[in-house]
Write an enzyme that holds these catalytic residues in place. Structure first.
Site, PDB file in Angstrom:
ATOM      1  N   TYR A 215      37.441  -3.358  37.815  1.00  0.00           N
ATOM      2  CA  TYR A 215      37.547  -2.476  36.730  1.00  0.00           C
ATOM      3  C   TYR A 215      38.715  -1.606  36.819  1.00  0.00           C
ATOM      4  O   TYR A 215      39.605  -1.748  35.740  1.00  0.00           O
ATOM      5  CB  TYR A 215      36.282  -1.992  36.482  1.00  0.00           C
ATOM      6  CG  TYR A 215      36.305  -1.154  35.049  1.00  0.00           C
ATOM      7  CD1 TYR A 215      36.056  -1.818  33.949  1.00  0.00           C
ATOM      8  CD2 TYR A 215      36.240   0.286  35.003  1.00  0.00           C
ATOM      9  CE1 TYR A 215      36.124  -1.315  32.663  1.00  0.00           C
ATOM     10  CE2 TYR A 215      36.278   0.560  33.598  1.00  0.00           C
ATOM     11  CZ  TYR A 215      36.069   0.119  32.547  1.00  0.00           C
ATOM     12  OH  TYR A 215      36.237   0.574  31.316  1.00  0.00           O
TER      13      TYR A 215
HETATM   14  N1  LIG Z   1      32.366   3.495  26.750  1.00  0.00           N
HETATM   15  C1  LIG Z   1      33.228   4.222  27.692  1.00  0.00           C
HETATM   16  O1  LIG Z   1      32.658   5.166  28.330  1.00  0.00           O
HETATM   17  C2  LIG Z   1      34.610   3.684  28.124  1.00  0.00           C
HETATM   18  C3  LIG Z   1      35.422   4.412  28.798  1.00  0.00           C
HETATM   19  C4  LIG Z   1      36.703   4.135  29.247  1.00  0.00           C
HETATM   20  C5  LIG Z   1      36.981   2.817  28.700  1.00  0.00           C
HETATM   21  N2  LIG Z   1      36.387   2.102  27.776  1.00  0.00           N
HETATM   22  C6  LIG Z   1      36.680   0.871  27.359  1.00  0.00           C
HETATM   23  O2  LIG Z   1      36.733   0.775  25.821  1.00  0.00           O
HETATM   24  C7  LIG Z   1      36.562  -0.684  25.789  1.00  0.00           C
HETATM   25  C8  LIG Z   1      35.492  -1.048  24.644  1.00  0.00           C
HETATM   26  O3  LIG Z   1      34.177  -0.583  25.233  1.00  0.00           O
HETATM   27  P1  LIG Z   1      32.879   0.020  24.433  1.00  0.00           P
HETATM   28  O4  LIG Z   1      32.489   1.295  25.329  1.00  0.00           O
HETATM   29  O5  LIG Z   1      33.252   0.296  23.025  1.00  0.00           O
HETATM   30  O6  LIG Z   1      31.848  -1.078  24.894  1.00  0.00           O
HETATM   31  P2  LIG Z   1      30.865  -1.678  23.974  1.00  0.00           P
HETATM   32  O7  LIG Z   1      30.281  -0.788  22.848  1.00  0.00           O
HETATM   33  O8  LIG Z   1      29.762  -2.227  24.618  1.00  0.00           O
HETATM   34  O9  LIG Z   1      31.871  -2.846  23.184  1.00  0.00           O
HETATM   35  C9  LIG Z   1      32.224  -3.922  24.231  1.00  0.00           C
HETATM   36  C10 LIG Z   1      32.702  -4.947  23.198  1.00  0.00           C
HETATM   37  O10 LIG Z   1      33.299  -6.104  23.863  1.00  0.00           O
HETATM   38  C11 LIG Z   1      32.438  -7.249  23.584  1.00  0.00           C
HETATM   39  N3  LIG Z   1      32.480  -8.072  24.656  1.00  0.00           N
HETATM   40  C12 LIG Z   1      32.067  -7.716  26.019  1.00  0.00           C
HETATM   41  N4  LIG Z   1      32.154  -8.966  26.672  1.00  0.00           N
HETATM   42  C13 LIG Z   1      32.874  -9.690  26.040  1.00  0.00           C
HETATM   43  C14 LIG Z   1      33.346 -10.920  26.246  1.00  0.00           C
HETATM   44  N5  LIG Z   1      33.057 -11.729  27.643  1.00  0.00           N
HETATM   45  N6  LIG Z   1      34.140 -11.706  25.336  1.00  0.00           N
HETATM   46  C15 LIG Z   1      34.285 -11.140  24.189  1.00  0.00           C
HETATM   47  N7  LIG Z   1      33.767  -9.871  23.646  1.00  0.00           N
HETATM   48  C16 LIG Z   1      33.071  -9.120  24.740  1.00  0.00           C
HETATM   49  C17 LIG Z   1      31.051  -6.509  23.112  1.00  0.00           C
HETATM   50  O11 LIG Z   1      30.644  -7.737  22.286  1.00  0.00           O
HETATM   51  P3  LIG Z   1      29.076  -7.807  22.003  1.00  0.00           P
HETATM   52  O12 LIG Z   1      28.553  -6.654  21.269  1.00  0.00           O
HETATM   53  O13 LIG Z   1      28.691  -9.020  21.336  1.00  0.00           O
HETATM   54  O14 LIG Z   1      28.403  -7.740  23.402  1.00  0.00           O
HETATM   55  C18 LIG Z   1      31.586  -5.539  22.311  1.00  0.00           C
HETATM   56  O15 LIG Z   1      31.903  -5.897  20.900  1.00  0.00           O
HETATM   57  C19 LIG Z   1      36.384  -1.455  27.089  1.00  0.00           C
HETATM   58  O16 LIG Z   1      37.804  -1.890  27.259  1.00  0.00           O
HETATM   59  C20 LIG Z   1      36.115  -0.389  27.994  1.00  0.00           C
HETATM   60  O17 LIG Z   1      36.392  -0.785  29.151  1.00  0.00           O
HETATM   61  C21 LIG Z   1      35.001   2.404  27.550  1.00  0.00           C
END
Ligand SMILES: NC(=O)c1ccc[n+]([C@@H]2O[C@H](COP(=O)([O-])OP(=O)(O)OC[C@H]3O[C@@H](n4cnc5c(N)ncnc54)[C@H](OP(=O)(O)O)[C@@H]3O)[C@@H](O)[C@H]2O)c1
Length: 140
Positions: free
Chosen positions: A27
């Site tokens: 990651y």
């Molecule tokens: N949340 C945090 O604290 C945080 C911190 C730093 C960076 N980020 C980054 O922010 C970005 C978005 O994450 P989030 O926190 O918004 O998470 P999230 O709400 O869980 O959203 C993740 C999204 O990615 C989709 N996804 C997951 N695996 C996939 C796959 N194999 N193929 C296609 N789509 C896939 C999910 O689809 P489904 O809904 O269908 O599962 C969901 O729409 C990520 O790149 C993460 O690394 C998040």
């Protein structure tokens, strides 16, 4: 975008890409890759009117983060997105959220061994919580 001489590309990295994080190798490394790729593309295409931005958040209350409660340092996704969108054109590399920026600047000031200790502690807590959740789901 090149033909139109206009466009905006926002890539989502993570503060996890800012420091090498033990136990988070894939990651952390992939998030460093996102920042590096965006910076390189900016050099290739930035002069053609295309904006390239990397957003490197800390904790946001989403499914991926385990839906934690929101707090001063952990906004919900709508508040985060609103804030991050406001930074487009102002900053090419940003956490996207004011309290995350504070945490990020503190991280940069801290000696690496302190960060390593904090990462080890939170990783152990996350692992314990995940194992408990798994155990509970197996019992029900
Ligand atoms: N949340 C945090 O604290 C945080 C911190 C730093 C960076 N980020 C980054 O922010 C970005 C978005 O994450 P989030 O926190 O918004 O998470 P999230 O709400 O869980 O959203 C993740 C999204 O990615 C989709 N996804 C997951 N695996 C996939 C796959 N194999 N193929 C296609 N789509 C896939 C999910 O689809 P489904 O809904 O269908 O599962 C969901 O729409 C990520 O790149 C993460 O690394 C998040």
């Amino acid at each position: 975008m090149v033909a139109r001489k206009a466009g905006i590309i926002v890539n989502i990295g993570s503060a996890a890409g800012a420091v090498p994080m033990a136990k988070w190798s894939v990651y952390s490394a992939s998030k460093k890759y996102v920042s590096w790729l965006t910076a390189t593309l900016r050099k290739e295409y930035g002069h053609q009117g295309i904006i390239f931005q990397t957003i490197t958040p800390l904790m946001v209350a989403t499914k991926m983060a385990g839906n934690p409660n929101t707090s001063f340092f952990c906004p919900d996704s709508d508040s985060f997105a609103k804030s991050a969108l406001n930074t487009i054109g102002n900053s090419s590399d940003t956490t996207g959220y004011i309290t995350h920026q504070l945490e990020y600047e503190m991280m940069n000031l801290a000696p690496e061994f302190i960060l390593d200790m904090a990462v080890a502690r939170s990783s152990a807590q996350l692992k314990e919580a995940a194992l408990k959740k798994k155990e509970k789901s197996l019992l029900t």
